[in-house]
Design a protein around this motif. Structure first.
Motif, PDB file in Angstrom:
ATOM      1  N   TYR A 124      -3.974 -16.965  19.604  1.00 18.24           N
ATOM      2  CA  TYR A 124      -3.280 -15.967  18.796  1.00 18.24           C
ATOM      3  C   TYR A 124      -4.268 -14.931  18.293  1.00 18.24           C
ATOM      4  O   TYR A 124      -5.468 -15.198  18.144  1.00 18.24           O
ATOM      5  CB  TYR A 124      -2.550 -16.633  17.619  1.00 18.24           C
ATOM      6  CG  TYR A 124      -3.465 -17.354  16.645  1.00 18.24           C
ATOM      7  CD1 TYR A 124      -4.070 -16.678  15.585  1.00 18.24           C
ATOM      8  CD2 TYR A 124      -3.721 -18.723  16.779  1.00 18.24           C
ATOM      9  CE1 TYR A 124      -4.904 -17.336  14.694  1.00 18.24           C
ATOM     10  CE2 TYR A 124      -4.549 -19.387  15.895  1.00 18.24           C
ATOM     11  CZ  TYR A 124      -5.142 -18.687  14.851  1.00 18.24           C
ATOM     12  OH  TYR A 124      -5.981 -19.344  13.976  1.00 18.24           O
ATOM     13  N   LYS A 125      -3.729 -13.721  18.006  1.00 19.97           N
ATOM     14  CA  LYS A 125      -4.528 -12.638  17.450  1.00 19.97           C
ATOM     15  C   LYS A 125      -3.973 -12.142  16.122  1.00 19.97           C
ATOM     16  O   LYS A 125      -4.404 -11.092  15.626  1.00 19.97           O
ATOM     17  CB  LYS A 125      -4.602 -11.468  18.445  1.00 19.97           C
ATOM     18  CG  LYS A 125      -5.418 -11.756  19.689  1.00 19.97           C
ATOM     19  CD  LYS A 125      -5.520 -10.501  20.554  1.00 19.97           C
ATOM     20  CE  LYS A 125      -6.339 -10.734  21.805  1.00 19.97           C
ATOM     21  NZ  LYS A 125      -6.449  -9.494  22.629  1.00 19.97           N
TER      22      LYS A 125
ATOM     23  N   SER B  16      -5.550 -21.892  19.171  1.00 23.30           N
ATOM     24  CA  SER B  16      -6.818 -21.343  18.684  1.00 23.30           C
ATOM     25  C   SER B  16      -6.716 -19.859  18.417  1.00 23.30           C
ATOM     26  O   SER B  16      -5.981 -19.137  19.093  1.00 23.30           O
ATOM     27  CB  SER B  16      -7.918 -21.588  19.729  1.00 23.30           C
ATOM     28  OG  SER B  16      -9.149 -21.002  19.345  1.00 23.30           O
ATOM     29  N   SER B  17      -7.490 -19.399  17.442  1.00 18.92           N
ATOM     30  CA  SER B  17      -7.680 -17.965  17.300  1.00 18.92           C
ATOM     31  C   SER B  17      -8.414 -17.448  18.535  1.00 18.92           C
ATOM     32  O   SER B  17      -9.129 -18.191  19.213  1.00 18.92           O
ATOM     33  CB  SER B  17      -8.484 -17.648  16.031  1.00 18.92           C
ATOM     34  OG  SER B  17      -9.728 -18.320  16.021  1.00 18.92           O
ATOM     35  N   TYR B  18      -8.220 -16.175  18.833  1.00 21.68           N
ATOM     36  CA  TYR B  18      -8.781 -15.591  20.054  1.00 21.68           C
ATOM     37  C   TYR B  18     -10.303 -15.650  20.044  1.00 21.68           C
ATOM     38  O   TYR B  18     -10.947 -15.307  19.047  1.00 21.68           O
ATOM     39  CB  TYR B  18      -8.335 -14.133  20.202  1.00 21.68           C
ATOM     40  CG  TYR B  18      -8.946 -13.452  21.407  1.00 21.68           C
ATOM     41  CD1 TYR B  18      -8.344 -13.556  22.656  1.00 21.68           C
ATOM     42  CD2 TYR B  18     -10.134 -12.743  21.293  1.00 21.68           C
ATOM     43  CE1 TYR B  18      -8.896 -12.942  23.767  1.00 21.68           C
ATOM     44  CE2 TYR B  18     -10.701 -12.130  22.397  1.00 21.68           C
ATOM     45  CZ  TYR B  18     -10.085 -12.239  23.630  1.00 21.68           C
ATOM     46  OH  TYR B  18     -10.649 -11.645  24.731  1.00 21.68           O
TER      47      TYR B  18
ATOM     48  N   ALA C  15       0.546 -16.582  15.664  1.00 22.11           N
ATOM     49  CA  ALA C  15       0.281 -18.012  15.502  1.00 22.11           C
ATOM     50  C   ALA C  15       1.570 -18.758  15.154  1.00 22.11           C
ATOM     51  O   ALA C  15       1.864 -19.824  15.718  1.00 22.11           O
ATOM     52  CB  ALA C  15      -0.770 -18.229  14.422  1.00 22.11           C
TER      53      ALA C  15
ATOM     54  N   TYR D 197      -9.152  -9.871  15.578  1.00 22.53           N
ATOM     55  CA  TYR D 197      -9.639 -11.074  16.241  1.00 22.53           C
ATOM     56  C   TYR D 197     -10.472 -10.804  17.491  1.00 22.53           C
ATOM     57  O   TYR D 197     -11.257 -11.655  17.893  1.00 22.53           O
ATOM     58  CB  TYR D 197      -8.452 -11.980  16.614  1.00 22.53           C
ATOM     59  CG  TYR D 197      -7.808 -12.642  15.419  1.00 22.53           C
ATOM     60  CD1 TYR D 197      -8.164 -13.933  15.059  1.00 22.53           C
ATOM     61  CD2 TYR D 197      -6.863 -11.980  14.654  1.00 22.53           C
ATOM     62  CE1 TYR D 197      -7.583 -14.553  13.962  1.00 22.53           C
ATOM     63  CE2 TYR D 197      -6.274 -12.583  13.546  1.00 22.53           C
ATOM     64  CZ  TYR D 197      -6.638 -13.875  13.211  1.00 22.53           C
ATOM     65  OH  TYR D 197      -6.067 -14.475  12.112  1.00 22.53           O
TER      66      TYR D 197
ATOM     67  N   ARG E 237     -15.616 -17.048  11.668  1.00 22.19           N
ATOM     68  CA  ARG E 237     -15.596 -15.701  12.228  1.00 22.19           C
ATOM     69  C   ARG E 237     -16.959 -15.174  12.663  1.00 22.19           C
ATOM     70  O   ARG E 237     -17.029 -14.207  13.412  1.00 22.19           O
ATOM     71  CB  ARG E 237     -14.928 -14.744  11.238  1.00 22.19           C
ATOM     72  CG  ARG E 237     -13.476 -15.106  10.940  1.00 22.19           C
ATOM     73  CD  ARG E 237     -12.630 -15.242  12.214  1.00 22.19           C
ATOM     74  NE  ARG E 237     -12.388 -13.982  12.867  1.00 22.19           N
ATOM     75  CZ  ARG E 237     -11.404 -13.154  12.550  1.00 22.19           C
ATOM     76  NH1 ARG E 237     -10.539 -13.466  11.581  1.00 22.19           N
ATOM     77  NH2 ARG E 237     -11.245 -12.021  13.192  1.00 22.19           N
TER      78      ARG E 237
ATOM     79  N   PRO F 171      -8.739 -22.295  13.922  1.00 18.17           N
ATOM     80  CA  PRO F 171      -9.110 -20.962  13.432  1.00 18.17           C
ATOM     81  C   PRO F 171     -10.639 -20.897  13.329  1.00 18.17           C
ATOM     82  O   PRO F 171     -11.241 -21.489  12.453  1.00 18.17           O
ATOM     83  CB  PRO F 171      -8.436 -20.884  12.055  1.00 18.17           C
ATOM     84  CG  PRO F 171      -8.178 -22.304  11.661  1.00 18.17           C
ATOM     85  CD  PRO F 171      -8.259 -23.166  12.859  1.00 18.17           C
TER      86      PRO F 171
ATOM     87  N   TYR G 211      -1.508 -13.670  12.385  1.00 15.28           N
ATOM     88  CA  TYR G 211      -0.762 -14.755  11.742  1.00 15.28           C
ATOM     89  C   TYR G 211       0.635 -14.866  12.362  1.00 15.28           C
ATOM     90  O   TYR G 211       1.134 -15.974  12.609  1.00 15.28           O
ATOM     91  CB  TYR G 211      -0.632 -14.496  10.246  1.00 15.28           C
ATOM     92  CG  TYR G 211      -1.938 -14.475   9.487  1.00 15.28           C
ATOM     93  CD1 TYR G 211      -2.857 -15.508   9.615  1.00 15.28           C
ATOM     94  CD2 TYR G 211      -2.243 -13.427   8.611  1.00 15.28           C
ATOM     95  CE1 TYR G 211      -4.055 -15.488   8.907  1.00 15.28           C
ATOM     96  CE2 TYR G 211      -3.423 -13.405   7.897  1.00 15.28           C
ATOM     97  CZ  TYR G 211      -4.329 -14.432   8.043  1.00 15.28           C
ATOM     98  OH  TYR G 211      -5.504 -14.407   7.332  1.00 15.28           O
TER      99      TYR G 211
ATOM    100  N   ASN H  14      -8.338 -16.810   6.393  1.00 14.51           N
ATOM    101  CA  ASN H  14      -7.574 -17.133   7.597  1.00 14.51           C
ATOM    102  C   ASN H  14      -6.982 -18.538   7.517  1.00 14.51           C
ATOM    103  O   ASN H  14      -5.802 -18.754   7.811  1.00 14.51           O
ATOM    104  CB  ASN H  14      -8.459 -17.049   8.836  1.00 14.51           C
ATOM    105  CG  ASN H  14      -8.741 -15.638   9.303  1.00 14.51           C
ATOM    106  OD1 ASN H  14      -9.747 -15.379   9.966  1.00 14.51           O
ATOM    107  ND2 ASN H  14      -7.864 -14.696   8.988  1.00 14.51           N
TER     108      ASN H  14
END
Length: 382
Positions: A331-332, A312-314, A337, A189, A290, A287, A334, A234
């Motif tokens: 989070y970085k 949120s994803s990082y 999260a 991430y 990417r 998420p 699953y 993801n």
């Protein structure tokens, strides 16, 4: 002041109208369905015939359109492109993005760096934000609604990747390489590796498999396909993990049969329904697509602006502008999260306090009103 606005069905449509009116800028609109975003002689002829010189102070659009840039240049108009898509849908940026009349604003700093390193000096980095006036009007009306109540929600696309089509004729060992790139990026991430993995040799090898056919893959197309595949994975994994544990909803124009325990609710209107989804979800997932390598997507600002709790994803720009555990949660993996969702669902007071602080900082420091004044100043409009 008077501007010419390209009108299309963007999320920014109503907000941009309001922002222009706030600055006492008269708006004249035009619409056009481009046959090709970079080659449409009919549009250039129409613009030349119907748009007079010296009438407008500038031309503006949400996202960048090469032919609008070129047509505006020929008429002597500044062209402002305020972009919320990443990557931009531009096949040949070197042809028009460097036009001297351009002021192109992108929210992802890494995307800005790419263009700057190509010598394109008409692109500027500008984060997105919220229309604070619209948000406050909506909140004043009240957004609590039991119809939308849930533990976790995700609003967004599941992304249909073109990777299966691109790899139809390639050898198995090449497929394995591409799948390994997807696997590595899916679990990584804070570093984007897809772009550096796409070599000229890999593109030549893939295209050699389609020699004699009307099919050719560019590095940008392959990158977006790989990033879409990662994003799809993801989001599906997260939805299944959350669907087994919590009351989880997906709001999307797409549906997917293998989402375990997830209530699939269809698409929601950006202005009239999204605020209710955000305000009545205990956790709002973000998420990130990417290929948005560092920037903060519009949806993250929407969630915080309406007082929702954001998981949120990082993203590097979230990390530099907000504090994890104070304004939102990131989070970085699953596992992280799920761990954070468990914690914040069990601790209502802490979760609500974080959501409130996130809302406060967004409505104070990250408004579209301030962003737009920055645009007008940079463009020499005011």
């Amino acid at each position: 002041m008077k501007c010419l606005l390209y009108d299309w069905n963007s999320y920014f449509r109503q907000d941009l109208d309001e922002l222009l009116q706030n600055e006492n800028i008269t708006i004249e609109k035009f619409s056009w369905k481009f046959k090709d975003y970079e080659n449409d002689d009919e549009f250039l002829a129409w613009f030349d015939e119907n748009i007079e010189q010296g009438v407008f102070d500038f031309v503006i659009s949400v996202n960048y359109f090469p032919l609008i840039s070129e047509a505006s240049r020929l008429k002597g108009y500044k062209y402002i492109a305020w972009c919320y898509d990443c990557p931009l849908n531009v096949v040949n940026p070197e042809l028009t993005m460097g036009n001297s009349n351009n002021y192109i604003f992108v929210f992802d700093k890494e995307q800005f760096n790419d263009y700057y390193n190509q010598g394109i000096e008409t692109v500027y980095h500008l984060p997105l934000g919220v229309n604070s006036k619209r948000v406050r009007r909506t909140l004043n009306k009240g957004v609590k609604n039991p119809e939308y109540q849930c533990d976790v929600s995700l609003v967004g696309s599941l992304y249909e990747s073109q990777l299966p089509i691109i790899t139809q004729r390639v050898p198995e060992d090449v497929k394995k390489v591409l799948n390994e790139i997807v696997r590595i990026q899916e679990n990584l991430y804070d570093n984007y590796v897809i772009k550096q993995c796409i070599t000229d040799g890999l593109i030549l090898l893939i295209n050699s498999c389609y020699e004699g056919m009307d099919f050719e893959v560019s590095s940008k197309a392959l990158e977006f396909s790989l990033a879409s595949e990662v994003t799809r994975n993801n989001r599906l994994v997260l939805l299944n993990l959350f669907g087994r544990r919590y009351g989880t909803r997906l709001y999307s124009f797409q549906s997917f049969q293998k989402l375990e325990g997830v209530k699939q609710c269809g698409v929601v209107d950006y202005v009239n329904e999204l605020p209710y989804v955000i305000a009545n979800s205990k956790i709002n997932l973000n998420p990130v697509l990417r290929c948005i390598r560092s920037g903060i997507p519009l949806r993250a600002f929407d969630i915080m602006g309406y007082g929702g709790f954001l998981l949120s994803s990082y993203q590097a720009e979230i990390d530099s502008g907000f504090k994890d555990g104070e304004h939102l949660a990131m989070y970085k993996s699953y596992e992280e999260a799920v761990d954070k969702a468990d914690y914040y669902l069990k601790n209502d007071d802490i979760r609500n306090k974080i959501a409130l602080k996130g809302q406060e900082i967004v409505l104070k420091e990250h408004t579209l009103e301030d962003r737009f004044r920055n645009i007008l100043k940079t463009g020499g409009i005011v």
